[in-house]
Design a protein around this motif. Sequence first.
Motif, PDB file in Angstrom:
ATOM      1  N   ARG A 128       0.836  -1.202   0.000  1.00  0.00           N
ATOM      2  CA  ARG A 128       0.000   0.000   0.000  1.00  0.00           C
ATOM      3  C   ARG A 128       0.868   1.248   0.000  1.00  0.00           C
ATOM      4  N   LYS A 187       0.951   4.351  -2.626  1.00  0.00           N
ATOM      5  CA  LYS A 187       0.788   5.732  -2.194  1.00  0.00           C
ATOM      6  C   LYS A 187       1.926   6.605  -2.729  1.00  0.00           C
ATOM      7  N   LYS A 195      -7.736   8.627  -4.712  1.00  0.00           N
ATOM      8  CA  LYS A 195      -8.022   7.200  -4.563  1.00  0.00           C
ATOM      9  C   LYS A 195      -7.281   6.634  -3.361  1.00  0.00           C
ATOM     10  N   SER A 196      -7.951   5.762  -2.641  1.00  0.00           N
ATOM     11  CA  SER A 196      -7.392   5.135  -1.456  1.00  0.00           C
ATOM     12  C   SER A 196      -6.323   4.123  -1.851  1.00  0.00           C
ATOM     13  N   ARG A 208      -5.209   1.805   0.015  1.00  0.00           N
ATOM     14  CA  ARG A 208      -5.666   0.504   0.501  1.00  0.00           C
ATOM     15  C   ARG A 208      -6.583  -0.157  -0.522  1.00  0.00           C
ATOM     16  N   ARG A 209      -7.490   0.630  -1.066  1.00  0.00           N
ATOM     17  CA  ARG A 209      -8.433   0.109  -2.054  1.00  0.00           C
ATOM     18  C   ARG A 209      -7.709  -0.284  -3.351  1.00  0.00           C
ATOM     19  N   GLU A 254     -12.314  -3.634   4.887  1.00  0.00           N
ATOM     20  CA  GLU A 254     -12.361  -2.317   4.283  1.00  0.00           C
ATOM     21  C   GLU A 254     -13.654  -1.629   4.710  1.00  0.00           C
TER      22      GLU A 254
END
Length: 185
Positions: A72, A76, A88-89, A91-92, A183
């Motif tokens: 993740r 990022k 946008k996340s 994690r997602r 999530e």
Amino acid sequence: VQKLSRELPELFEIAPSVPRDGTSSKVIKLDSVRQIAEKNKHALLDITPSAVERLNYVQYYPVVVFCEPESRQGIKAMRQWLAPDSRKSSRRLYAQANKMKKYCSHLFTATISLSGSGNAWYEQIQDIVRTQQSQPVWTTAEQVDVATEDSLDLLNPPSRVPSGYLTCDSRANSDYDDTTDGEAG
């Protein structure tokens, strides 16, 4: 995609997208892909696994490179470098990449790791395309009839897709369940 088309315009071209009738989503016309190929270039597409299957069905045989994120935090950092305005996340995005790897790896020509520093991934993509370009492609003796107005959707936020179109949401869950363990939201 932008880097390849900008730095190697004699080899790569981004396939143009057009609005789909009556919706906010966009599509790539198969005819656009054919026109780029006729220029002896590679059409650069950002499409879902369903669209890759459609290309295979109509005998376009795409080179599909899956860029596998290391974590993740890696996503990022890359997002901040390439798309600093993105909300946008990570994690997602990481969960979606894992789903895509799990359910769609049979469609991948190659997988490259996004770990490490520098542009090693960029050089790997170029090497993969060169290698694939030099190999023969086995096809059937009969050609599938395809209308030039057939379309491939882009990797946009999900929308309800009428039959006859492909969903090209970049999220792996465009073809699978939208839930990810742990999530929220």
